[in-house]
Design a protein around this motif. Sequence first.
Motif, short mmCIF file in Angstrom:
data_model
loop_
_atom_site.label_atom_id
_atom_site.label_comp_id
_atom_site.label_asym_id
_atom_site.label_seq_id
_atom_site.Cartn_x
_atom_site.Cartn_y
_atom_site.Cartn_z
N UNK A 1 -6.40 4.26 -7.56
CA UNK A 1 -7.43 3.27 -7.83
C UNK A 1 -6.95 2.27 -8.89
N UNK A 2 -6.46 2.79 -10.02
CA UNK A 2 -5.95 1.92 -11.07
C UNK A 2 -4.80 1.07 -10.57
N UNK A 3 -3.87 1.71 -9.84
CA UNK A 3 -2.71 0.99 -9.32
C UNK A 3 -3.11 -0.13 -8.39
N UNK A 4 -4.10 0.14 -7.54
CA UNK A 4 -4.53 -0.87 -6.57
C UNK A 4 -5.05 -2.11 -7.30
N UNK A 5 -5.84 -1.90 -8.37
CA UNK A 5 -6.37 -3.06 -9.10
C UNK A 5 -5.27 -3.78 -9.86
N UNK A 6 -4.28 -3.02 -10.34
CA UNK A 6 -3.14 -3.64 -11.01
C UNK A 6 -2.38 -4.54 -10.03
N UNK A 7 -2.10 -3.98 -8.84
CA UNK A 7 -1.41 -4.78 -7.83
C UNK A 7 -2.28 -5.95 -7.39
N UNK B 1 0.84 -1.20 0.00
CA UNK B 1 0.00 0.00 0.00
C UNK B 1 0.88 1.26 0.00
N UNK B 2 1.96 1.21 0.78
CA UNK B 2 2.89 2.34 0.83
C UNK B 2 3.49 2.60 -0.55
N UNK B 3 3.93 1.52 -1.20
CA UNK B 3 4.54 1.66 -2.52
C UNK B 3 3.52 2.18 -3.52
N UNK B 4 2.28 1.77 -3.31
CA UNK B 4 1.21 2.16 -4.22
C UNK B 4 1.05 3.69 -4.26
N UNK B 5 1.22 4.32 -3.11
CA UNK B 5 1.07 5.78 -3.05
C UNK B 5 2.10 6.44 -3.96
N UNK B 6 3.33 5.94 -3.90
CA UNK B 6 4.39 6.49 -4.75
C UNK B 6 4.10 6.16 -6.21
N UNK B 7 3.70 4.90 -6.44
CA UNK B 7 3.37 4.44 -7.79
C UNK B 7 2.32 5.34 -8.42
N UNK B 8 1.34 5.76 -7.63
CA UNK B 8 0.25 6.58 -8.15
C UNK B 8 0.65 8.05 -8.22
N UNK B 9 1.91 8.36 -7.94
CA UNK B 9 2.41 9.73 -7.83
C UNK B 9 1.41 10.64 -7.10
N UNK B 10 0.92 10.18 -5.99
CA UNK B 10 0.08 10.94 -5.05
C UNK B 10 -1.22 11.43 -5.69
N UNK B 11 -1.76 10.65 -6.64
CA UNK B 11 -3.05 11.03 -7.23
C UNK B 11 -4.07 9.95 -6.94
N UNK B 12 -5.21 10.32 -6.36
CA UNK B 12 -6.21 9.34 -5.92
C UNK B 12 -6.71 8.45 -7.06
N UNK B 13 -6.96 9.00 -8.25
CA UNK B 13 -7.53 8.17 -9.31
C UNK B 13 -6.50 7.17 -9.84
N UNK B 14 -5.23 7.62 -9.92
CA UNK B 14 -4.19 6.66 -10.31
C UNK B 14 -4.04 5.58 -9.25
#
Lengths: 308, 522
Positions: free
Chosen positions: A241-247, A226-239
């Motif tokens: 969402x996409x990142x979470x489903x990808x992971x 989850x922590x990595x996901x925040x960086x992955x999404x470059x701190x954007x909520x909609x990204x």
Amino acid sequence: MTTAILISILMTVVGAATPILLAALGELVVEKSGVLNLGLEGMMLIGAVTAFAVTYSTGSAPLGLVAAMVASAAASMIFAFLTLTLTANQVATGLALTIFGIGLSSLIGQGFVGLTVPALAHVFPAALAEDPIWRVLFGYSPLVYISLVMTALVAWFLTRSRAGLILRAIGESDEAAHSIGYPVIGVRYLAVAFGGAMAGLGGSYYSLVLTPMWADRLTAGRGWIALALVVFASWRPLRLLGGAYLFGAVMTLELHAKAAGVSVVAPEFLAMLPYLATIVVLTAISIAPAGGRLAAPACLGKPFRATG
Amino acid sequence: MAKQGQPPRLALEGITKRFPGVLANDDVSFSVAPGEIHALLGENGAGKSTLVKIIYGVQHADEGRIFWDGEEVEVANPKVARRLGIGMVFQHFSLFEAMTVLENIALGIDEKYSWRELQQRVTEILKTYHLPLDPRREVHTLSVGERQRIEIVRALLQKPKLLIMDEPTSVLTPQEVERLFETLRQLASEGCSILYISHKLHEIKALCETATILRGGRVVATCDPREESARSMAEMMIGGSLRDVSRKRTADFGPDRLKVIRLSAPREGPFGVPLKEISLNVRAGEIVGIAGVAGNGQNELLAALAGEMDGAEHGAIFLNGKACIAANVGERRRDGMCSVPEERNGHGSVPGISLSDNTVLTARYRMGLTGQGFIRYSAAEDYARNVIDTFGVKATGPKATAGSLSGGNLQKFIMGREILQKPDILVVSQPTWGVDAGAAAAIHQALVDLAAAGSAILVISQDLDELLALCDRLAVINGGRLSEMMEVEGISIERVGLLMGGMHGEDDASAALDQEEHSHAA
């Protein structure tokens, strides 16, 4: 037949993604305010065990959810007091919070190992929720819908509301925000508490929905993802969402490979994949010259001491 | 000072403020009439900033009274000040780099407008005062002048009756300064008083009607700057006669000591600027200046020349004819090039260690402060003491930590540490930034003397006056590119200003240049 398989795959992906989405949403708000709380895993475990224990003893899952949020938020307040009021190092304190959470959840969970609770009830009528096709939209636990609503809310809060503007400003330059007259520390306390509550909600998904049964270290390191996901999404909520489903898809790969009887690589390797992907993503982002790092709040992880 | 029986907009009576060990303001009294542009003059540490903070409610006076439109008031905090009608533009902007102009303005005001309303009001103000600024741009893409306009709009949104400007022009191009002055004059003509803090005397002569001069926390003089000379005001400020930098200009320089050919380098940090094919040369005995507004590649240029880029730079650099692009910082120093970066705490020195240890960091090869892998402590201490004595650094001794020195003193120490190594080439960035007039003159003299002894000196500075006084030739850096070199003698300030503000469109600039050249020819 293939539709049924596809639907079941989709549903497991959503299931795997939801808890990390919830926790990461909270962490995103925390980091936007300029605080780095690495205690996500610990707070999720505290939430998971609290949700389980309260649901088991009272028989009420909603009560368990609320208790989980309160307990994790309380744990996050320990972190907030140490790092914001006493300006302790945020990285070290966050790691300590994780270790503390692992220990505390084991201790509380001792008497619950192997016990089960009834899973959270569906929100939609059984006709929809258990329909072989429509369950792909209506057959989830309420937490899944909550996570989607929260994504929209957080996105709106950060980009459209004045309070969100102030929160971002504080993460961008605490000094400037302070000199204009905004309560830097106060806002950060609130953000950390929100992050704690969301981590608790995410953790309770493991103990009330995914496996409605208590086992030690139930979250299995997903807090780090989850922590990595925040960086992955470059701190954007909609990204996010996409990142979470990808992971989520990567995380369930092992399961589906096993089900399909694919054995090209060892299942242990597939189980490692999400963590490997996390490392690759984090490395790629820190190498990227501008794009990734520019999005990071400028004051992330820096202690703030009010002067003058 | 009240005109036609009108009470002064602001009057101070006997303001006194003490800090532990310092009397920052000592019985200060003066008044500002409605619509007056009033200068507050003084050296660093004269108490200007403290006084202004008291007026704006950031700090509180120990004694004394403040009158606003004839009535005694207590300014408890900046909110109260803003409610009275006091607006302030700080020297260091409180801006958020990654956010838009409009978001920054919304964050800086007390009233809550809807987005549309705010946008409308901001556009109105920008139009009324002819301030060129796009509200949708993100701050990190703006020039310093544009950033300052954000602060001005913030202040103007509150319809101020007194606008305080703290050192507003220190980083602006000459054209931006002129733009600012027009805005201020327009404001004053509408009845808004302006309290203008600066130590740039020719600006005060051009803009202000009255000047109050502070020295050591006390008011030492009040004058009409239009009737004073810059020199007479400077002498009132420092309370003594001004020392001139003596410089004999000669045309015969030695061979190229530093030669740079098509040097390119990546940006440093997310808001840096990459260098694009920079070529220049500095001859023995010559001082060459690089002018430019901050954030146009100066940091990258210094890092690339000093060897701090770890090979990320490409192109050619010759020190005394020897190619050194592959050499690291230490090797370049050994080969005769010393450098002083802009940031003195943490880059030019390590704040937590002693001055004597700090000399070892940059002077170990040239001054023999190490041997057989060990530090020669006594040699380092002697060298540090030498620097302290020669440059009049106020420090308790070589054992004092670098962080315990004031900014100006630390700058003198760092400059001295490099100059006393007698480098063949010295590259300095912002040599007198935040240093008071006396110390600045001493640093300038030391640079001139070093050049006279045959060294080549490259000065990177935002202070155009400094470069014009020191340099033989200068070029302007903008967006990571260097303009052509110009002889300082007979240089056109307007042309330099246009080059500095290159973001106004190259076509405009070159058109204006053409025109100017025609008028010169005619």
